[in-house]
Design an enzyme around this catalytic site. Structure first.
Site, PDB file in Angstrom:
ATOM      1  N   GLU A 154       0.888  -1.168   0.000  1.00  0.00           N
ATOM      2  CA  GLU A 154       0.000   0.000   0.000  1.00  0.00           C
ATOM      3  C   GLU A 154       0.924   1.216   0.000  1.00  0.00           C
ATOM      4  OE1 GLU A 154      -2.780   0.098   3.366  1.00  0.00           O
ATOM      5  OE2 GLU A 154      -2.426   2.251   3.504  1.00  0.00           O
TER       6      GLU A 154
ATOM      7  N   ARG B  45       1.090  10.123   1.062  1.00  0.00           N
ATOM      8  CA  ARG B  45       1.561  11.109   2.051  1.00  0.00           C
ATOM      9  C   ARG B  45       2.730  11.899   1.470  1.00  0.00           C
ATOM     10  NH1 ARG B  45       1.392   7.203   7.473  1.00  0.00           N
ATOM     11  NH2 ARG B  45      -0.500   6.160   6.775  1.00  0.00           N
TER      12      ARG B  45
ATOM     13  N   THR C  11      -3.729   6.361   2.172  1.00  0.00           N
ATOM     14  CA  THR C  11      -3.923   7.772   2.521  1.00  0.00           C
ATOM     15  C   THR C  11      -4.577   8.538   1.367  1.00  0.00           C
ATOM     16  OG1 THR C  11      -1.802   7.517   3.714  1.00  0.00           O
ATOM     17  CG2 THR C  11      -2.872   9.641   3.855  1.00  0.00           C
TER      18      THR C  11
ATOM     19  N   LYS D  72     -10.872  -1.113   6.801  1.00  0.00           N
ATOM     20  CA  LYS D  72      -9.625  -0.983   7.541  1.00  0.00           C
ATOM     21  C   LYS D  72     -10.019  -0.726   8.997  1.00  0.00           C
ATOM     22  CE  LYS D  72      -5.175   0.615   6.872  1.00  0.00           C
ATOM     23  NZ  LYS D  72      -4.219   0.287   5.826  1.00  0.00           N
TER      24      LYS D  72
HETATM   25  O1  LIG Z   1       0.068   5.336   9.707  1.00  0.00           O
HETATM   26  C1  LIG Z   1       0.572   4.280   9.890  1.00  0.00           C
HETATM   27  C2  LIG Z   1       0.552   3.215   8.903  1.00  0.00           C
HETATM   28  O2  LIG Z   1      -0.722   3.067   8.428  1.00  0.00           O
HETATM   29  C3  LIG Z   1       1.091   1.917   9.381  1.00  0.00           C
HETATM   30  O3  LIG Z   1       1.138   1.858  10.751  1.00  0.00           O
HETATM   31  P1  LIG Z   1       2.439   1.323  11.490  1.00  0.00           P
HETATM   32  O4  LIG Z   1       3.554   2.225  11.072  1.00  0.00           O
HETATM   33  O5  LIG Z   1       2.118   1.438  12.939  1.00  0.00           O
HETATM   34  O6  LIG Z   1       2.651  -0.084  11.026  1.00  0.00           O
HETATM   35  C1  LIG Z   2      -3.306   4.617   7.644  1.00  0.00           C
HETATM   36  C2  LIG Z   2      -3.949   4.308   6.417  1.00  0.00           C
HETATM   37  O1  LIG Z   2      -4.655   3.366   6.314  1.00  0.00           O
HETATM   38  C3  LIG Z   2      -3.742   5.170   5.299  1.00  0.00           C
HETATM   39  O2  LIG Z   2      -2.919   6.065   5.416  1.00  0.00           O
HETATM   40  O3  LIG Z   2      -4.409   4.992   4.301  1.00  0.00           O
END
Ligand SMILES: O=C[C@H](O)COP(=O)(O)O
Ligand SMILES: CC(=O)C(=O)O
Length: 214
Positions: A41, A45, A69, A129
């Site tokens: 994924e 960002r 994101t 999610k």
């Molecule tokens: O924002 C965080 C991501 O979605 C993944 O989370 P993580 O870094 O805790 O694995």
């Molecule tokens: C955290 C997450 O699921 C996203 O950034 O899409």
């Protein structure tokens, strides 16, 4: 369930990637595929997200690459035209979800509360999610909400790591867990792609052993 989400279920773990520079996209995709996780994924960002998705999907066409994101329909269009096969967002934006559903693009928006889950069901979603998973009650919360919402399955993300992932993977309402530990920004920026492959192999082992004893 949609075939793309079925593939993510087979992998069990979806690496959540933040790339600052699209030049890292191909070596990162190779490192993940070599480790046994041909999925990612790539989060919107950073400005490099769209080009990174384009590179990964053109150089590794069998890889299941999605966009994370994703906050706007314009980002959905950019992600899909770059080759993204699924869309993820941290929260549930009905406009983005409806847009993806109209275009037949699998979408898993982030939810935490029962009200958000009912909104997801109302929109016709079967998989959501659960984000941010650990700070929001983790597996105990998912098990609690799975009791009334028997039609929903979950992709928990946020705070999941090799130490706590096994019970998540053993719960049949969870299709896969998202996580960034094997693709940490410092590993990418320092070019430690062998380490990424090694961490990915360990992650795959965790999925196999969790599912064997299920
Ligand atoms: O924002 C965080 C991501 O979605 C993944 O989370 P993580 O870094 O805790 O694995
Ligand atoms: C955290 C997450 O699921 C996203 O950034 O899409």
């Amino acid at each position: 369930m949609n075939s793309t989400l079925e593939k993510l279920e087979q992998f069990g773990i979806v690496p959540v990637v933040v790339l600052d520079d699209a030049k890292d996209a191909a070596p990162l995709a190779k490192a993940l595929c070599d480790g046994g996780l041909a999925c990612a994924e790539v989060t919107f960002r950073t400005d490099a997200a769209e080009e990174s998705i384009r590179i990964m999907t053109s150089e590794y066409p069998d890889m299941v690459v999605g966009a994370g994101t994703v906050l706007t329909t314009e980002q959905v269009d950019r992600a899909v035209s770059a080759g993204a096969k699924f869309i993820v967002s941290p929260g549930l934006n009905p406009k983005v979800v409806k847009y993806c559903l109209e275009k037949n693009i699998p979408v898993t928006p982030g939810v935490v509360t029962p009200s958000e889950m009912e909104q997801a069901i109302e929109l016709g979603l079967e998989v959501v999610k659960f984000f941010p998973a650990e700070p929001s009650g983790g597996l105990a919360m998912i098990k609690a909400v799975a009791a009334p919402y028997t039609m929903l399955r979950f992709m928990p993300t946020g705070g999941i790591n090799p130490q706590n992932i096994t019970p998540y993977l053993q719960y049949n309402k969870i299709i896969a867990c998202g996580g960034s530990w094997m693709v940490k920004g410092s590993l990418v920026s320092e070019g430690k792609f062998n380490e990424i492959t090694a961490l990915t192999k360990e992650a795959v082992e965790l999925v196999h052993s969790a599912r064997e004893v299920k």
